[in-house]
Motif scaffolding. Sequence first.
Motif, PDB file in Angstrom:
ATOM      1  N   PHE A 504       1.062  -1.334  -0.104  1.00 20.05           N
ATOM      2  CA  PHE A 504      -0.033   0.132   0.061  1.00 20.05           C
ATOM      3  C   PHE A 504       0.846   1.169   0.030  1.00 20.05           C
ATOM      4  O   PHE A 504       0.933   2.145  -0.764  1.00 20.05           O
ATOM      5  CB  PHE A 504      -0.521   0.280   1.370  1.00 20.05           C
ATOM      6  CG  PHE A 504      -1.727   1.474   1.910  1.00 20.05           C
ATOM      7  CD1 PHE A 504      -3.206   1.760   0.910  1.00 20.05           C
ATOM      8  CD2 PHE A 504      -1.281   2.096   2.016  1.00 20.05           C
ATOM      9  CE1 PHE A 504      -4.094   2.833   1.115  1.00 20.05           C
ATOM     10  CE2 PHE A 504      -1.624   3.417   2.685  1.00 20.05           C
ATOM     11  CZ  PHE A 504      -2.884   3.985   1.913  1.00 20.05           C
ATOM     12  N   TYR A 505       2.376   1.425   0.711  1.00 31.48           N
ATOM     13  CA  TYR A 505       3.015   2.331   1.010  1.00 31.48           C
ATOM     14  C   TYR A 505       3.463   2.487  -0.076  1.00 31.48           C
ATOM     15  O   TYR A 505       3.488   3.565  -1.426  1.00 31.48           O
ATOM     16  CB  TYR A 505       4.101   2.093   2.130  1.00 31.48           C
ATOM     17  CG  TYR A 505       5.043   3.787   2.352  1.00 31.48           C
ATOM     18  CD1 TYR A 505       4.270   4.035   3.155  1.00 31.48           C
ATOM     19  CD2 TYR A 505       5.603   3.168   1.452  1.00 31.48           C
ATOM     20  CE1 TYR A 505       5.139   4.996   3.872  1.00 31.48           C
ATOM     21  CE2 TYR A 505       6.162   4.732   1.731  1.00 31.48           C
ATOM     22  CZ  TYR A 505       6.364   5.838   2.176  1.00 31.48           C
ATOM     23  OH  TYR A 505       7.440   6.836   3.119  1.00 31.48           O
ATOM     24  N   GLY A 506       4.320   1.478  -1.286  1.00 36.13           N
ATOM     25  CA  GLY A 506       4.624   1.732  -2.599  1.00 36.13           C
ATOM     26  C   GLY A 506       4.239   1.723  -3.603  1.00 36.13           C
ATOM     27  O   GLY A 506       4.429   2.823  -4.559  1.00 36.13           O
ATOM     28  N   HIS A 513      11.983   4.153  -6.678  1.00 35.89           N
ATOM     29  CA  HIS A 513      12.450   2.710  -6.448  1.00 35.89           C
ATOM     30  C   HIS A 513      10.954   2.046  -6.904  1.00 35.89           C
ATOM     31  O   HIS A 513      10.478   2.900  -5.884  1.00 35.89           O
ATOM     32  CB  HIS A 513      12.926   2.306  -5.972  1.00 35.89           C
ATOM     33  CG  HIS A 513      13.206   2.626  -4.607  1.00 35.89           C
ATOM     34  ND1 HIS A 513      12.076   1.798  -3.925  1.00 35.89           N
ATOM     35  CD2 HIS A 513      13.944   3.657  -3.849  1.00 35.89           C
ATOM     36  CE1 HIS A 513      12.404   2.172  -2.587  1.00 35.89           C
ATOM     37  NE2 HIS A 513      12.790   3.198  -2.478  1.00 35.89           N
ATOM     38  N   GLY A 514      10.649   0.834  -7.006  1.00 36.25           N
ATOM     39  CA  GLY A 514       9.389  -0.267  -6.498  1.00 36.25           C
ATOM     40  C   GLY A 514       8.539   0.210  -7.813  1.00 36.25           C
ATOM     41  O   GLY A 514       8.464   1.128  -8.363  1.00 36.25           O
ATOM     42  N   ASP A 515       6.926  -0.251  -7.805  1.00 37.78           N
ATOM     43  CA  ASP A 515       5.530  -0.165  -8.189  1.00 37.78           C
ATOM     44  C   ASP A 515       5.152   0.937  -7.665  1.00 37.78           C
ATOM     45  O   ASP A 515       4.863   1.116  -6.302  1.00 37.78           O
ATOM     46  CB  ASP A 515       4.526  -1.276  -8.055  1.00 37.78           C
ATOM     47  CG  ASP A 515       3.654  -1.129  -8.769  1.00 37.78           C
ATOM     48  OD1 ASP A 515       3.839   0.223  -9.240  1.00 37.78           O
ATOM     49  OD2 ASP A 515       2.720  -2.283  -8.627  1.00 37.78           O
ATOM     50  N   GLN A 516       5.114   2.327  -7.731  1.00 38.21           N
ATOM     51  CA  GLN A 516       4.605   3.257  -7.671  1.00 38.21           C
ATOM     52  C   GLN A 516       3.341   3.430  -8.415  1.00 38.21           C
ATOM     53  O   GLN A 516       2.862   4.512  -9.152  1.00 38.21           O
ATOM     54  CB  GLN A 516       5.476   4.586  -8.073  1.00 38.21           C
ATOM     55  CG  GLN A 516       6.529   4.490  -7.754  1.00 38.21           C
ATOM     56  CD  GLN A 516       7.649   5.156  -7.694  1.00 38.21           C
ATOM     57  OE1 GLN A 516       7.083   6.188  -7.503  1.00 38.21           O
ATOM     58  NE2 GLN A 516       9.327   5.057  -8.236  1.00 38.21           N
ATOM     59  N   ARG A 517       2.257   2.844  -8.711  1.00 43.15           N
ATOM     60  CA  ARG A 517       1.181   2.740  -9.797  1.00 43.15           C
ATOM     61  C   ARG A 517       0.156   3.864  -9.571  1.00 43.15           C
ATOM     62  O   ARG A 517      -0.097   4.030 -10.916  1.00 43.15           O
ATOM     63  CB  ARG A 517      -0.159   1.191 -10.160  1.00 43.15           C
ATOM     64  CG  ARG A 517      -0.593   0.836  -9.029  1.00 43.15           C
ATOM     65  CD  ARG A 517      -0.872  -0.303  -9.123  1.00 43.15           C
ATOM     66  NE  ARG A 517       0.458  -1.640  -9.535  1.00 43.15           N
ATOM     67  CZ  ARG A 517      -0.152  -2.927  -9.818  1.00 43.15           C
ATOM     68  NH1 ARG A 517      -0.850  -2.977  -9.511  1.00 43.15           N
ATOM     69  NH2 ARG A 517       1.145  -3.375  -9.517  1.00 43.15           N
TER      70      ARG A 517
END
Length: 609
Positions: A504-506, A513-517
């Motif tokens: 959820f945070y990401g 970085h990461g999935d920030q959709r």
Amino acid sequence: MKNLNGHITDFLNYYNKLDGDPGYAVMLNGPWGSGKTWFVKKYLESFEGAGGKCLYVSLYGVQSIADIESEFFRQLHPLLSSKAMKLTGKLLTGVLKTSFRFDYDGDDSADGSISSQVTSIDISQYLEKPGGFMLVFDDLERAVLDKVSLLGYINHFVEFQGCKVIVVGNEKEIEPSGNYLNIKEKLIGKTFLVSADFGAAFDEFVDRLSDSAKDFCLKNREMIFDYYERSGFNNLRHLRQILSDFSRLYEVLPDESSKKDGLLENILKFFLVLGMESRHGTLTQDEMKSLDSGVPSLLPGSKEEKESPFDELQKKYAGIGAYDMLLDGGMWADIIYNGKIERAALEESLRKSFYFIDERTPDWEVLWKYRDLSDPVFTDLLNKVSQKFNDRYYKDPLVLKHVVGLLTELSNIGLYSESVEAISDIARECVDNIAEEGGLLGRMDCSFPEQEYGGQLGFHGLDLDAFQDFSSYLANKYEEVTRLSYPSQAKGVVELLFSDISKFYGFMVPSNHGDQRYAEIPILKYVDPGYFADCLISISPVNRRVVCYAVLERCKRSSSFSVIKEEKDWLVSVVSILKEKSHENSGTLLGVQLKQYVDDFLVVAVESL
């Protein structure tokens, strides 16, 4: 091919056969890489083969006369100059204090002198050899030692010992001071400009390659010469390095490559171009990496306004095109600049190329390279692709975009009978069908109408209005479908509060970085505020804090994304509901916690929007 330096060879033969002292040295001049050293060494091989003797020294980095004399001593007395015959770092020979005087202007008075500690060298025994004796001083421009002093030293051998001397250098890199010109005029009796003689050097270069690479290069000798000449650099040193590097690449190419007509020739052609341009400094590593982005500008229908590095290459080397790259710019840069060859990646890229097309390759992908097809094959493929298009067969939006670009372009140049308007109508209908079937969900690769690539292939028809309109229609349809899906996606976001708080945070907070959709999507406004508040209260205190902190960071970091401001009203409602819940639970730890979340996180979040 004509021997470009044959006249120099003829003169040197004449020079060496002169009886008595010639009284002058011969200079071989030419730019770096023109083959001066190669030429003189080949000549010396022939000279020594006929019984002559020579001493050859490169002046590269020479700082003193002693450096030269040490090299002469090493060649004259290989045993005495070996490590076994050295004592405390000094040669066993004596050292003479020698002073050379020279006369610049021919008035019989000394205009300068060189004093140095030099090893005792006696070359007189060689001067009467039947085959002659010669001294060769190479790389004149690269000597650290003052050029005037150096020529004065060389003049000693010519004037006082009667030696025949060849001086090799690039005079463009030597500052033409008055003293230098004066002593050069006295010393040098004949100057020749050495030409980069491809014909004379090529056979020797390829003779050093592996047998298979050698045979291939010999077979393509004319093509190699053609691209060598087009470069305009006339640098044989670079050519030798490039052919050596190509041999290494050649040995790791897939075995099937030799059976694919034209594939190896294309690799060699591009290797030559990139190798010559990079070594000459006209194509940087970053520019080479970016060649992919320049390829579409060479495809039919490009709308590039500024010429890319690839455009510049194609102007200079007519005949190379987008299809010749075969490997992406990054892989070429690794091979050319870093000597890095990843065999698996190389093979994968080649197998995706047109040369490995087989019965499993989609018809539209074969048609994509229509300019290389014969008329019968082209007609058959066009019929198959157009029939599938008319039957609304294509369900992948990017494949559809490729097909629309192809057909639109072919219609525009008179190779397809359907009108551009008819193609556009069917294309839009196909997009609508794909959207209804859920085929656009999550396809961000359809959201940019200006994109020039779909997968590894550039789109055809990029500058045609009809294709641009279609691209915009596809992107707008994607946006529409995506917006309509937000309510259902929002439910999934809330479920993360219970299943994966880190995800959820990401999803919600912008980062590198990461999935920030959802970092730039106002997804929370599609969640009922009361439902969100109830879910927040029902999870653990630790996770509540993470959620509220995520909302705060989302608002603070997303302040530049105006779209996130659409969540402000939603957040104000959540704050109001949580304040009521806090009041309802006054006197309890939950009430205190809710008040803290509101005051420390959510109110600050609202203020940042």
